[in-house]
Design a protein around this motif. Structure first.
Motif, mmCIF file in Angstrom:
data_model
loop_
_atom_site.group_PDB
_atom_site.id
_atom_site.type_symbol
_atom_site.label_atom_id
_atom_site.label_comp_id
_atom_site.label_asym_id
_atom_site.label_seq_id
_atom_site.Cartn_x
_atom_site.Cartn_y
_atom_site.Cartn_z
ATOM 1 N N ARG A 17 0.826 -1.205 0.000
ATOM 2 C CA ARG A 17 0.000 0.000 0.000
ATOM 3 C C ARG A 17 0.863 1.259 0.000
ATOM 4 N NH1 ARG A 17 -5.232 -1.148 0.630
ATOM 5 N NH2 ARG A 17 -5.715 -3.181 1.463
ATOM 6 N N ARG A 21 0.708 4.012 -2.926
ATOM 7 C CA ARG A 21 0.401 5.420 -2.619
ATOM 8 C C ARG A 21 1.536 6.342 -3.048
ATOM 9 N NH1 ARG A 21 -2.149 3.327 2.613
ATOM 10 N NH2 ARG A 21 -4.353 3.357 2.094
ATOM 11 N N ALA A 24 1.255 6.705 -6.706
ATOM 12 C CA ALA A 24 0.124 7.571 -7.044
ATOM 13 C C ALA A 24 0.456 9.041 -6.804
ATOM 14 C CB ALA A 24 -1.112 7.162 -6.246
ATOM 15 N N MET A 25 1.086 9.341 -5.688
ATOM 16 C CA MET A 25 1.415 10.739 -5.385
ATOM 17 C C MET A 25 2.442 11.301 -6.372
ATOM 18 S SD MET A 25 1.390 10.987 -1.222
ATOM 19 C CE MET A 25 2.621 9.726 -0.990
ATOM 20 N N ALA A 63 -2.729 7.864 -11.825
ATOM 21 C CA ALA A 63 -2.488 8.090 -10.398
ATOM 22 C C ALA A 63 -3.767 7.902 -9.589
ATOM 23 C CB ALA A 63 -1.915 9.485 -10.181
ATOM 24 N N PHE A 67 -4.179 5.134 -6.686
ATOM 25 C CA PHE A 67 -4.570 5.527 -5.330
ATOM 26 C C PHE A 67 -5.838 4.784 -4.908
ATOM 27 C CE2 PHE A 67 -6.425 8.212 -2.046
ATOM 28 C CZ PHE A 67 -5.338 8.344 -1.205
ATOM 29 N N ALA A 70 -4.948 1.272 -3.946
ATOM 30 C CA ALA A 70 -4.296 1.215 -2.635
ATOM 31 C C ALA A 70 -5.283 1.402 -1.486
ATOM 32 C CB ALA A 70 -3.205 2.275 -2.548
ATOM 33 N N SER A 71 -6.410 2.031 -1.755
ATOM 34 C CA SER A 71 -7.378 2.329 -0.689
ATOM 35 C C SER A 71 -8.401 1.215 -0.469
ATOM 36 C CB SER A 71 -8.119 3.627 -1.019
ATOM 37 O OG SER A 71 -9.007 3.425 -2.104
#
Length: 135
Positions: A17, A21, A24-25, A63, A67, A70-71
């Motif tokens: 994760r 993340r 993604a960031m 992205a 994200f 990952a959530s």
């Protein structure tokens, strides 16, 4: 540390994760910069704005998808595989861009392409390590 139908449980996926993340960031920030300052980047780096706008839009959308992945309560191994494949394709395309000389890159442009490829390869390595740890 069991897997269920190709997914990773939340408690087993901290590194994965984190890697997703982080990807993604970094990807989202990069895409947003491309969209906002494509014309300036074009001159600084030797990359045409007409090339950077669609790349920026793709990066922002990618992205958001990473994200979202990952959530989720469980992380799909197949979806992580797709993320890793896209990342590997980015690294390969970066190398091709440099080798084929698609654009008249400046020295800064060459450094940017190399740096992005290295960072994306790092994201992929972390994601791979996260998948293995969660196995």
């Amino acid at each position: 540390m069991a897997t269920i139908a190709g997914t990773v449980r939340t408690t087993d996926a901290k590194l994965l994760r984190f890697a997703l993340r982080l990807d993604a960031m970094g990807t989202g920030a990069n895409g947003a910069v491309y969209l906002v300052v494509a014309a300036i980047f074009g001159e600084m780096f030797g990359l045409p704005a007409v090339f950077l706008y669609p790349i920026g839009a793709f990066l922002v959308a990618f992205a958001a998808a990473v994200f979202f992945l990952a959530s989720r309560p469980t992380v799909s191994r197949a979806a992580v595989g797709v993320v890793m494949a896209v990342n590997i394709a980015w690294v390969a395309a970066s190398a091709e861009l440099l080798i084929a000389g698609w654009f008249p890159l400046t020295g800064l442009g060459t450094a940017l392409v190399i740096a992005q490829a290295v960072v994306v390869a790092g994201f992929t390595g972390l994601q791979f390590a996260g998948l293995r740890k969660a196995a």
